[in-house]
Design an enzyme around this catalytic site. Structure first.
Site, short mmCIF file in Angstrom:
data_model
loop_
_atom_site.label_atom_id
_atom_site.label_comp_id
_atom_site.label_asym_id
_atom_site.label_seq_id
_atom_site.Cartn_x
_atom_site.Cartn_y
_atom_site.Cartn_z
N GLU A 110 -0.33 -9.50 -0.99
CA GLU A 110 -1.76 -9.75 -0.82
C GLU A 110 -2.47 -9.75 -2.18
O GLU A 110 -3.36 -10.57 -2.43
CB GLU A 110 -2.36 -8.71 0.12
CG GLU A 110 -1.87 -8.91 1.56
CD GLU A 110 -2.16 -7.73 2.48
OE1 GLU A 110 -1.84 -6.59 2.09
OE2 GLU A 110 -2.70 -7.95 3.57
N GLU B 214 4.54 -5.36 7.13
CA GLU B 214 3.76 -4.31 7.80
C GLU B 214 4.21 -4.05 9.23
O GLU B 214 4.15 -2.92 9.70
CB GLU B 214 2.27 -4.67 7.78
CG GLU B 214 1.60 -4.50 6.42
CD GLU B 214 1.68 -5.74 5.54
OE1 GLU B 214 2.46 -6.65 5.84
OE2 GLU B 214 0.93 -5.77 4.55
N GLY C 113 0.70 -5.19 0.61
CA GLY C 113 -0.42 -5.27 -0.32
C GLY C 113 -0.05 -5.92 -1.64
O GLY C 113 -0.91 -6.49 -2.33
N ALA D 258 0.86 -1.18 0.00
CA ALA D 258 0.00 0.00 0.00
C ALA D 258 0.89 1.24 0.00
O ALA D 258 2.06 1.17 0.37
CB ALA D 258 -0.90 -0.03 1.23
#
Ligand code: CAA
Length: 268
Positions: free
Chosen positions: A121, A141, A118, A76
């Site tokens: 993911e 993260e 992300g 992200a």
């Protein structure tokens, strides 16, 4: 497809003269290499829009997602998130848009470099993941004082089991493509970065030669396995299996086998 600001789109058709009926492959390239394809809200919007457009195009059988530059996606967008308050994150239900990434055609992730946070993911949301030898996977993260927020804690454990998932999520350490293949996170490490796209397209063409209704139904059934218990899953599979006998493609597929010819699918 329209011109997107954060991604590139194109389409490929198999040139194999032996397989003229093969459907094309829609390619989406994440194209923000300066930020290692960080998954800003705007990039994700482009990505989901393009995937939905390809999903509707009858002459496209599958979608390949890859990244421009040295990353697939490094997670992200950190600047976009860094000053958010809890209330902002909660009130906007941050990252809930990722749950809308529901595409009926198969998606192949061709991981060309970093797939972190992300990015990892996103790869796990795809149906098949292949990678170049330099690819790296991780859920870093915790280094930022947060946890995965787009499915990492849920999908990684299903992909690689508890101990490996915990190790990645709790240490934030990256694993190599080779390790990811050993762990079952990805299906293949290709020989080199140069052949990655070609290999992904080959998988796409192989899918594009099959009956399109059966392909989408197979994807739906495999995904259902993550949501259902075995009894329900077997029932769901069997009912879908039965339903395919109502399609003309089933008659064509079996008829073509018996006639020793290549089937011509109608998607009906
Ligand atoms: N968001 C925004 N920008 C990013 C970024 C990210 N996630 N990752 C890298 N960048 C930017 C860097 O800030 C840098 O920009 P500048 O050139 O303007 O300084 C540029 O991309 C190149 O990065 P580096 O100089 O850091 O490249 P490197 O080769 O030295 O390191 C890396 C590569 C190890 C991937 C490192 O960039 C890194 O650790 N990135 C952050 C990875 C991360 O923490 N991802 C998780 C994000 S949180 C998340 O994803 C939540 C979720 O669950 C959805």
């Amino acid at each position: 497809l329209k011109d997107y600001q954060h991604i590139l789109t194109s389409r490929f058709e198999s040139k194999d003269p032996e397989k003229p009926a093969s459907l094309g492959v829609g390619l989406i390239e994440l194209n923000q290499p300066k930020s290692l394809n960080s998954l800003s809200d705007a990039l994700f919007e482009d990505l989901i829009d393009a995937a939905r457009v390809f999903d509707k195009q009858e002459d496209i059988g599958s979608i390949v997602i890859t990244g421009k530059g040295k990353a697939f996606a490094a997670g992200a967008d950190i600047p976009e998130m860094s000053t958010k308050s809890f209330a902002e994150a909660y009130n906007s239900n941050m990252f809930s848009q990722w749950a809308e990434f529901k595409i009926s055609k198969p998606i192949i992730a061709a991981v060309n470099g970093f797939a972190l946070g992300g990015g990892c993911e996103l790869a796990m949301m795809c149906d098949i993941v292949i990678a170049s030898p330099n690819a790296k996977f991780g859920q870093p993260e915790v280094n930022l004082g947060i946890i995965p927020g787009a499915g990492g804690t849920q999908r990684l454990i299903r992909a690689v089991g508890k101990s490996k998932a915990m190790q990645m999520i709790l240490t934030g350490e990256m694993i190599t493509a080779e390790q990811a293949e050993r762990d079952g996170l990805i299906s293949k490490v290709v020989e080199s970065r140069e052949v990655l796209l070609e290999e992904a397209l080959k998988i796409g063409y192989a899918i594009g030669e099959k009956g399109p209704i059966a392909i989408r139904m197979a994807k739906e059934c495999v995904n259902a396995a993550e949501e259902m218990n075995l009894e329900q899953g077997l029932q769901f599979e069997r009912r879908n299996f039965h339903a395919l006998f109502a399609t003309s493609d089933q008659k064509e597929g079996m008829g073509a086998f018996l006639d020793k010819r290549t089937p011509v699918w109608k998607n009906e």
